[in-house]
Design a protein around this motif. Sequence first.
Motif, PDB file in Angstrom:
ATOM      1  N   LYS A 159       1.841  11.244 -10.740  1.00  0.00           N
ATOM      2  CA  LYS A 159       1.076  12.443 -11.127  1.00  0.00           C
ATOM      3  C   LYS A 159       1.981  13.650 -11.308  1.00  0.00           C
ATOM      4  O   LYS A 159       1.652  14.605 -12.001  1.00  0.00           O
ATOM      5  CB  LYS A 159       0.023  12.764 -10.049  1.00  0.00           C
ATOM      6  CG  LYS A 159      -1.266  11.989 -10.229  1.00  0.00           C
ATOM      7  CD  LYS A 159      -2.121  12.596 -11.343  1.00  0.00           C
ATOM      8  CE  LYS A 159      -3.315  11.679 -11.585  1.00  0.00           C
ATOM      9  NZ  LYS A 159      -4.044  12.023 -12.819  1.00  0.00           N
ATOM     10  N   GLU A 160       3.152  13.614 -10.651  1.00  0.00           N
ATOM     11  CA  GLU A 160       4.121  14.696 -10.789  1.00  0.00           C
ATOM     12  C   GLU A 160       4.976  14.527 -12.031  1.00  0.00           C
ATOM     13  O   GLU A 160       5.876  15.332 -12.284  1.00  0.00           O
ATOM     14  CB  GLU A 160       5.056  14.734  -9.568  1.00  0.00           C
ATOM     15  CG  GLU A 160       4.386  15.154  -8.288  1.00  0.00           C
ATOM     16  CD  GLU A 160       3.804  16.551  -8.392  1.00  0.00           C
ATOM     17  OE1 GLU A 160       4.561  17.488  -8.664  1.00  0.00           O
ATOM     18  OE2 GLU A 160       2.572  16.679  -8.228  1.00  0.00           O
ATOM     19  N   HIS A 171       2.065   1.731  -3.467  1.00  0.00           N
ATOM     20  CA  HIS A 171       0.983   2.270  -4.289  1.00  0.00           C
ATOM     21  C   HIS A 171       0.789   3.755  -4.017  1.00  0.00           C
ATOM     22  O   HIS A 171       0.711   4.579  -4.930  1.00  0.00           O
ATOM     23  CB  HIS A 171      -0.304   1.485  -4.000  1.00  0.00           C
ATOM     24  CG  HIS A 171      -1.506   2.026  -4.715  1.00  0.00           C
ATOM     25  ND1 HIS A 171      -2.521   2.675  -4.048  1.00  0.00           N
ATOM     26  CD2 HIS A 171      -1.852   2.016  -6.027  1.00  0.00           C
ATOM     27  CE1 HIS A 171      -3.438   3.051  -4.929  1.00  0.00           C
ATOM     28  NE2 HIS A 171      -3.064   2.650  -6.141  1.00  0.00           N
ATOM     29  N   LEU A 172       0.734   4.109  -2.712  1.00  0.00           N
ATOM     30  CA  LEU A 172       0.509   5.495  -2.316  1.00  0.00           C
ATOM     31  C   LEU A 172       1.582   6.413  -2.905  1.00  0.00           C
ATOM     32  O   LEU A 172       1.288   7.475  -3.472  1.00  0.00           O
ATOM     33  CB  LEU A 172       0.506   5.574  -0.782  1.00  0.00           C
ATOM     34  CG  LEU A 172       0.368   6.953  -0.150  1.00  0.00           C
ATOM     35  CD1 LEU A 172      -0.990   7.556  -0.467  1.00  0.00           C
ATOM     36  CD2 LEU A 172       0.533   6.867   1.364  1.00  0.00           C
ATOM     37  N   VAL A 224       1.264   6.563  -6.940  1.00  0.00           N
ATOM     38  CA  VAL A 224       0.218   7.396  -7.541  1.00  0.00           C
ATOM     39  C   VAL A 224       0.565   8.869  -7.423  1.00  0.00           C
ATOM     40  O   VAL A 224       0.368   9.647  -8.359  1.00  0.00           O
ATOM     41  CB  VAL A 224      -1.198   7.134  -6.947  1.00  0.00           C
ATOM     42  CG1 VAL A 224      -1.724   5.796  -7.376  1.00  0.00           C
ATOM     43  CG2 VAL A 224      -1.236   7.286  -5.445  1.00  0.00           C
ATOM     44  N   ASN A 225       1.114   9.252  -6.282  1.00  0.00           N
ATOM     45  CA  ASN A 225       1.437  10.664  -6.097  1.00  0.00           C
ATOM     46  C   ASN A 225       2.620  11.103  -6.953  1.00  0.00           C
ATOM     47  O   ASN A 225       2.588  12.174  -7.567  1.00  0.00           O
ATOM     48  CB  ASN A 225       1.716  10.959  -4.620  1.00  0.00           C
ATOM     49  CG  ASN A 225       0.428  11.149  -3.835  1.00  0.00           C
ATOM     50  OD1 ASN A 225      -0.284  12.133  -4.019  1.00  0.00           O
ATOM     51  ND2 ASN A 225       0.109  10.185  -2.984  1.00  0.00           N
ATOM     52  N   PHE A 265       2.806  10.618   6.636  1.00  0.00           N
ATOM     53  CA  PHE A 265       3.120  11.889   5.985  1.00  0.00           C
ATOM     54  C   PHE A 265       1.955  12.297   5.091  1.00  0.00           C
ATOM     55  O   PHE A 265       1.140  11.461   4.701  1.00  0.00           O
ATOM     56  CB  PHE A 265       4.401  11.764   5.165  1.00  0.00           C
ATOM     57  CG  PHE A 265       4.380  10.591   4.224  1.00  0.00           C
ATOM     58  CD1 PHE A 265       3.729  10.664   2.999  1.00  0.00           C
ATOM     59  CD2 PHE A 265       5.014   9.400   4.577  1.00  0.00           C
ATOM     60  CE1 PHE A 265       3.708   9.574   2.150  1.00  0.00           C
ATOM     61  CE2 PHE A 265       4.997   8.311   3.725  1.00  0.00           C
ATOM     62  CZ  PHE A 265       4.341   8.388   2.510  1.00  0.00           C
ATOM     63  N   SER A 266       1.885  13.580   4.801  1.00  0.00           N
ATOM     64  CA  SER A 266       0.867  14.004   3.853  1.00  0.00           C
ATOM     65  C   SER A 266       1.483  13.971   2.456  1.00  0.00           C
ATOM     66  O   SER A 266       2.694  14.143   2.296  1.00  0.00           O
ATOM     67  CB  SER A 266       0.383  15.414   4.188  1.00  0.00           C
ATOM     68  OG  SER A 266       1.305  16.356   3.720  1.00  0.00           O
ATOM     69  N   ALA A 267       0.612  13.739   1.475  1.00  0.00           N
ATOM     70  CA  ALA A 267       1.089  13.595   0.103  1.00  0.00           C
ATOM     71  C   ALA A 267       1.835  14.852  -0.341  1.00  0.00           C
ATOM     72  O   ALA A 267       2.870  14.763  -1.002  1.00  0.00           O
ATOM     73  CB  ALA A 267      -0.091  13.318  -0.825  1.00  0.00           C
ATOM     74  N   THR A 268       1.338  16.016   0.041  1.00  0.00           N
ATOM     75  CA  THR A 268       1.968  17.252  -0.426  1.00  0.00           C
ATOM     76  C   THR A 268       3.353  17.445   0.195  1.00  0.00           C
ATOM     77  O   THR A 268       4.265  17.933  -0.452  1.00  0.00           O
ATOM     78  CB  THR A 268       1.082  18.468  -0.102  1.00  0.00           C
ATOM     79  OG1 THR A 268       0.521  18.279   1.193  1.00  0.00           O
ATOM     80  CG2 THR A 268      -0.038  18.617  -1.098  1.00  0.00           C
ATOM     81  N   LEU A 285       0.820  -1.215   0.000  1.00  0.00           N
ATOM     82  CA  LEU A 285       0.000   0.000   0.000  1.00  0.00           C
ATOM     83  C   LEU A 285       0.856   1.268   0.000  1.00  0.00           C
ATOM     84  O   LEU A 285       0.484   2.270  -0.603  1.00  0.00           O
ATOM     85  CB  LEU A 285      -0.933   0.014   1.205  1.00  0.00           C
ATOM     86  CG  LEU A 285      -2.374  -0.457   0.986  1.00  0.00           C
ATOM     87  CD1 LEU A 285      -3.216  -0.179   2.214  1.00  0.00           C
ATOM     88  CD2 LEU A 285      -3.010   0.176  -0.252  1.00  0.00           C
ATOM     89  N   TYR A 286       1.995   1.228   0.691  1.00  0.00           N
ATOM     90  CA  TYR A 286       2.898   2.392   0.640  1.00  0.00           C
ATOM     91  C   TYR A 286       3.488   2.546  -0.760  1.00  0.00           C
ATOM     92  O   TYR A 286       3.629   3.654  -1.270  1.00  0.00           O
ATOM     93  CB  TYR A 286       4.003   2.291   1.691  1.00  0.00           C
ATOM     94  CG  TYR A 286       3.637   2.966   2.992  1.00  0.00           C
ATOM     95  CD1 TYR A 286       3.340   4.334   3.033  1.00  0.00           C
ATOM     96  CD2 TYR A 286       3.568   2.252   4.180  1.00  0.00           C
ATOM     97  CE1 TYR A 286       2.981   4.961   4.212  1.00  0.00           C
ATOM     98  CE2 TYR A 286       3.208   2.863   5.374  1.00  0.00           C
ATOM     99  CZ  TYR A 286       2.914   4.225   5.389  1.00  0.00           C
ATOM    100  OH  TYR A 286       2.555   4.833   6.555  1.00  0.00           O
ATOM    101  N   ARG A 305      10.869  17.047  -4.452  1.00  0.00           N
ATOM    102  CA  ARG A 305      11.270  18.131  -5.366  1.00  0.00           C
ATOM    103  C   ARG A 305      12.509  18.850  -4.845  1.00  0.00           C
ATOM    104  O   ARG A 305      13.445  19.113  -5.596  1.00  0.00           O
ATOM    105  CB  ARG A 305      10.133  19.148  -5.485  1.00  0.00           C
ATOM    106  CG  ARG A 305       9.074  18.741  -6.471  1.00  0.00           C
ATOM    107  CD  ARG A 305       8.252  19.983  -6.835  1.00  0.00           C
ATOM    108  NE  ARG A 305       6.971  19.590  -7.389  1.00  0.00           N
ATOM    109  CZ  ARG A 305       5.810  20.077  -6.993  1.00  0.00           C
ATOM    110  NH1 ARG A 305       5.746  20.966  -6.023  1.00  0.00           N
ATOM    111  NH2 ARG A 305       4.697  19.675  -7.564  1.00  0.00           N
ATOM    112  N   ILE A 333       5.782  15.184  -1.708  1.00  0.00           N
ATOM    113  CA  ILE A 333       6.128  15.742  -3.019  1.00  0.00           C
ATOM    114  C   ILE A 333       7.107  16.914  -2.854  1.00  0.00           C
ATOM    115  O   ILE A 333       8.098  17.016  -3.586  1.00  0.00           O
ATOM    116  CB  ILE A 333       4.836  16.235  -3.740  1.00  0.00           C
ATOM    117  CG1 ILE A 333       3.882  15.060  -3.967  1.00  0.00           C
ATOM    118  CG2 ILE A 333       5.167  16.935  -5.034  1.00  0.00           C
ATOM    119  CD1 ILE A 333       4.384  14.006  -4.895  1.00  0.00           C
TER     120      ILE A 333
END
Lengths: 233, 401
Positions: free
Chosen positions: A23-24, A15-16, A19-20, A103-106, A12-13, A113, A109
């Motif tokens: 998308k970047e 996958h998580l 996906v994030n 952690f939060s997805a943002t 699941l990690y 970065r 990311i």
Amino acid sequence: MTSILVADDEPLYQHLLSVNLEKEGYQVITVGNGEEAVEMVSSRRPDMVILDILMPKLDGLSACERIREFSNIPIIMLTARGEEQDRVKGLNLGADDYVVKPFSATELIARVRAVLRRAETTDLISQNRYLVHSNLKIDLARAEVWKDNKQIYLSATEYRLLIQFAHHIGQVLTAEDLLSAVWGPQYRDDKEILWVSIARLRQKLEDNPHSPIHIVTRTGLGYLMPPLEKETP
Amino acid sequence: MPVISKLEKPQHLYRISEIIIQSDDWKKSLDEIMQIIRSILIFDNLAVYLLKEDHNLDVFYARAMGRGKRAEADSAWGEILANQVIEESNTILQKPEISPQTDRLDQPFLLGIPLRINRRSLGALILVRFGGPPFRLGNIKLAEFIAQQISLLIERQNLQMEYQIILDRNKQIQLQEDFISTISHELRNPLGFIKGYTTTLLRTDINWDIKTQHDFLEIIDRETDQLQGLIDNLLDSSRLQTGMMEMRFQNLPLDELIKNVIIHCQQHRPDLVTRLTYPDDLISINADKYRLSQVFENILTNAIKYAPGSDICITITQDETNTNVTIQDFGPGIPERYLPYIFDRFFRNPEQSPNIHGSGLGLFICEQIINAHHGSIVAKSEEGKGTTFIISIPAAFSLHQ
């Protein structure tokens, strides 16, 4: 396309993160253990690796240490909240940053970065998985040593001692340097344990331990792995 | 001097040192040492006093050899001298007032030597000679050597005892630490997924399509259940541990209860194959519906987790005394060495725990619930063939409660 290797034993990690990051616009490779992570860094040459700490076969911290033996690829560690010593250890082993679970997805990311941006301004990713010294070959990703294409089994200490030399070919290393690096600073005066270890290493590596070609003594100065003479044309 | 010449034969001392090093029973070792020193050092009584934690002296070892045997408890054992020796931390010689009329037993020559390791006082060694001869320098040196050896023996015994205590305590701490690390991992994972997928959905820079949104929400829902289940287990386990779990008994048709559990498990695992057999004339049992369902669900979930892909056979039988349920899977089985521990609180098969989620609470809870029904639960397993759980609930309990 920038590619990121994600190593986490939880599907699941994987996958998580995938996906994030996808998308970047990043290409994501996922693996489930540290051993595969080290192997993939070497074979797929991603631009960054994200390592979870708790993983089977080889944990994230050991994988980080192993990768740093041969590559300067940016590394982010995933650590659990409250495990401060893991974070400190990770950074000491050469990780560039860490993200604390949950952690939060943002945030993830943003960290990815930032680390990639920093890496861009420094050198290109360079990696050198194999160190070769005449008939000797060291595989840094697997921590394996081969002589004339036959594997040689070294103890953990012998291996660490050997890669000290291999990373500094042509450079004379003093007994103090070697003792501090391999055994720790408190052993810097214990020359005898170094002598015993070098003697044992020569038994395993050299065709003729009394006339060594890999680890040579410079009396009064220290030891070195001599540069290989270039063949004269 | 005869004593000095005997001392010149060091094999006695080698032998003493050997006994000390190989000792696993201090009393036997001291007896052996006594045999040896009797031939090189004359004494009638010998006593080893130990300093206890409350600063009192305790006799650790005492032997009467020669004349001392006659007088038993009446003779001198040097207890006062022992206190003095420990206080001054020095060897002390005590000579009697010599008068030819009195009994030799009333004229003890005493030699007291402190027992020490480094500077720490362990006690005192007392040697007694009734009526002489007086202790000479050679005797004293030899006795001091023996005192050092006895000190080593005592210290080693003390350390061994303390080591055992620490070992036992560590085992306990290890179990608790394993549990805490398992639990925090098990709690963190669902929490991490809920946080991760929620914030993924909340990303303002991305429009997730409906299908993806739905997938993420399903994950969040499932992980919330996972978390809920774990918290319930934790609370149940502590309630059961302290006897605070309340049971609500009622008459239940067991077949129906188990069918419902199967249906519930199949919601998560549609591919689960179960075979349930039971007699037509199954009599209802008296049980707590919610708790008993919990037991069966736990065992079924375990089978799904640890024996993936295996069919599960559930058989209900009844005799005059018991209602029995066997639940059998055909998975890899549980290694025999772990079988005795599977109902222990926090225990997890160390070979499986890195790969399969769990808290080490499930089977502990099952056993506690079955105990509250005055029943029994046992597991049989054969590696490579599968595992069978057998639950028995007494009929007497069912009928009369």
